[in-house]
Design an enzyme around this catalytic site. Structure first.
Site: not given
Ligand code: CP3
Length: 358
Positions: A27, A31, A40, A76, A153
C-alpha cells in the site's frame, strides 16, 4: 532483467546474490502521502483506478518520495468483480461496499466471463504508462486478489468480522462456491498474464482472507485456486509472490504452490520460516506496520531485528507484514527505507563471492 537499472528486488525474488536487501511497502501508493491525497482530491478512488494517467502518477510517487526498490501499480483487487458485473462504492473510512452481494445460484448466473484486454484495458494502459515513466529505474509489480479473497468480498459485500455469509455458503453449497472460485481463477490468471504482457516485472497475489479458514478449508477453497492461478499465468521469468495473511499453518504447502516468494505477516518468525521453506522460496516481510508510529530510533531497532531474524545471504525482500496505515508520517516511511538500505549491507558481504548460506 537487464533493462532495469535497480534489479535488487528481482534478484532477491530469485534468491540470487544482492549487495543489500531490497525494500518496498505494501500500500505504498496511498493516503499517508500528501502527494497521493492531492491527486485523490481531484478524483474519487474508483475514477483514479479507471484513469491510467492518474494511476501511473501515484504509482511512481513512492519511488520518487520514499525511495523504494520496486513500484506496485496503483489499482485495486476489486476491479475483477467489478468487470464481472458487480459494482461497488469505496466509502471513506468503511472500505468497499458492493451494491448487490452474491448470495445464490441466480446471482452467480449474472457473472460475466471477462476479457482483460477489453474489460480491464484501463489497468493494462496504466501498467504500460507507469513502466514508460519509470524508465527502468526499478521493477514494476502487478497484482491481483486470490480467488478466495475476491470471493469473500463478493459474498460478504463488504468488510466483515465473522464472515458469516461466505462461511455459510462454503458449508451449505460448496458446489456453488467451487463453481464461482473456478471462474475467478480463470479471470485472475488471464488478468495477471495480461499485466505481464503489458510490462509488469513481477506479480503479487493478495490472499488477504486466507487466514480466516480452518486448515483443510484453506487447502480446499484458497490454496487449490492459488496454485491453479499460478500454473495458468503466462510468464517468462517474472517472479510470483503469494501473501496469505495469517496462514502460519500451511507454509510448506504454500511454498509448493509454484510461487517464487512467500509474503509473511508480522506475527510470523522469519528465522523459523526460513528454516522450513527458505531453501525453496524467497521470503518477503515482515515488520509490524504499527512500528511506523514509533520514533526513528525504535523504527531502526525493529528494522534491524527483522534483518537479523532472516540472517545472512540472499532470498529476503523487506516489507511490512501488511499495508501501511493512512495516518503514518511519510518521514517515518522514508526513514525505514533508509535504515533497510544501510543496515542490510552486512548481511550480504559474502553474497558476491559465492558462499552458500542456507
Ligand atoms: O500497494 C499499493 O500501493 C498498490 C495499491 C493497492 C490498493 N489496494 C490501493 C488502495 C493494492 C495492492 C490494493 C489491494 C487490495 N485492495 C487488497 C489486498 C491488500 C490488503 O491490504 O490486504 C484489498 C483487501 C483491497 C480492497 C480494498 N481497497 C479495501 C478493503 C480498501 C479500504 C481499506 C482502506 O484502506 O481504506 C481499499 C481502498 C484502497 N485501495 C485505498 C488504496 C490506496 C484507499 C482508498 C482511498 O484512497 O480512498
Amino acid at each position: 532483467m537487464s533493462e532495469i537499472k535497480n534489479d535488487l528486488f528481482l534478484r532477491a525474488c530469485k534468491r540470487l546474490p544482492v549487495e543489500r536487501t531490497p525494500v518496498w511497502i505494501m500500500r505504498q501508493a496511498g493516503r499517508y502521502l500528501p502527494e497521493y491525497r492531492a491527486v485523490r482530491d481531484k478524483a474519487d478512488f474508483i475514477t483514479m483506478c479507471h484513469t491510467p494517467e492518474l494511476a501511473a502518477e501515484v504509482t511512481i510517487q513512492p519511488v520518487d518520495i520514499i525511495g523504494v526498490d520496486a513500484a506496485i501499480i496503483f489499482s485495486d483487487i476489486l476491479v475483477i468483480p467489478e468487470a464481472m458485473g458487480m459494482k461497488f462504492d469505496m466509502i471513506e473510512s468503511r472500505g468497499p461496499v458492493f451494491h448487490h452481494p452474491l448470495r445464490n445460484e441466480d446471482d452467480a448466473k449474472l457473472l460475466k466471463q471477462i476479457d482483460p484486454g477489453k474489460d480491464l484495458k484501463f489497468v493494462l494502459d496504466a501498467v504500460s504508462l507507469a513502466k514508460k515513466e519509470l524508465n527502468g529505474r526499478v521493477p514494476l509489480i502487478g497484482f491481483g486478489g486470490s480467488p478466495w479473497t475476491l470471493f469473500t468480498y463478493m459474498i460478504e459485500g463488504k468488510g466483515s468480522k465473522n464472515f458469516s455469509y461466505v462461511k455459510k455458503l462454503i458449508f451449505n453449497n460448496p458446489s456453488l462456491a467451487h463453481k464461482v472460485l473456478e471462474m475467478l481463477s480463470d479471470a485472475v490468471a488471464d488478468y495477471l498474464s495480461a499485466k505481464i504482457e503489458a510490462g509488469a516485472n513481477a506479480i503479487q497475489i493478495f490472499d488477504t482472507w486466507g487466514g480466516i479458514l480452518a486448515q483443510d478449508d484453506f487447502e480446499e477453497f484458497s490454496l487449490w485456486y492459488i496454485s491453479k492461478v499460478i500454473s495458468k499465468i503466462k510468464r517468462n521469468d517474472e517472479p510470483i509472490i503469494v501473501f496469505s495473511k495469517g496462514v502460519h499453518f500451511k507454509l510448506e504447502e504454500l511454498a509448493a504452490s509454484g510461487a517464487d516468494v512467500i509474503g509473511l505477516d508480522w506475527t510470523m518468525d522469519l528465522c523459523e520460516v526460513r528454516k522450513k521453506i527458505g531453501g525453496k522460496v524467497a521470503l518477503q516481510g515482515n515488520l509490524d506496520p504499527t512500528v511506523l508510529y514509533a520514533n526513528k530510533e525504535k523504527i531502526k531497532e525493529e528494522t534491524k531485528k527483522v534483518l537479523r531474524s532472516f540472517g545472512e545471504g540472499p532470498g529476503h525482500i523487506f516489507n511490512l507484514g501488511h499495508g501501511i496505515f493512512p495516518d503514518v508520517d511519510p518521514e517515518n516511511a522514508k526513514a525505514l527505507v533508509e535504515f533497510v538500505k544501510e543496515e542490510s549491507k552486512v548481511f550480504h558481504r559474502k553474497d558476491n563471492i559465492g558462499d552458500d548460506y542456507v
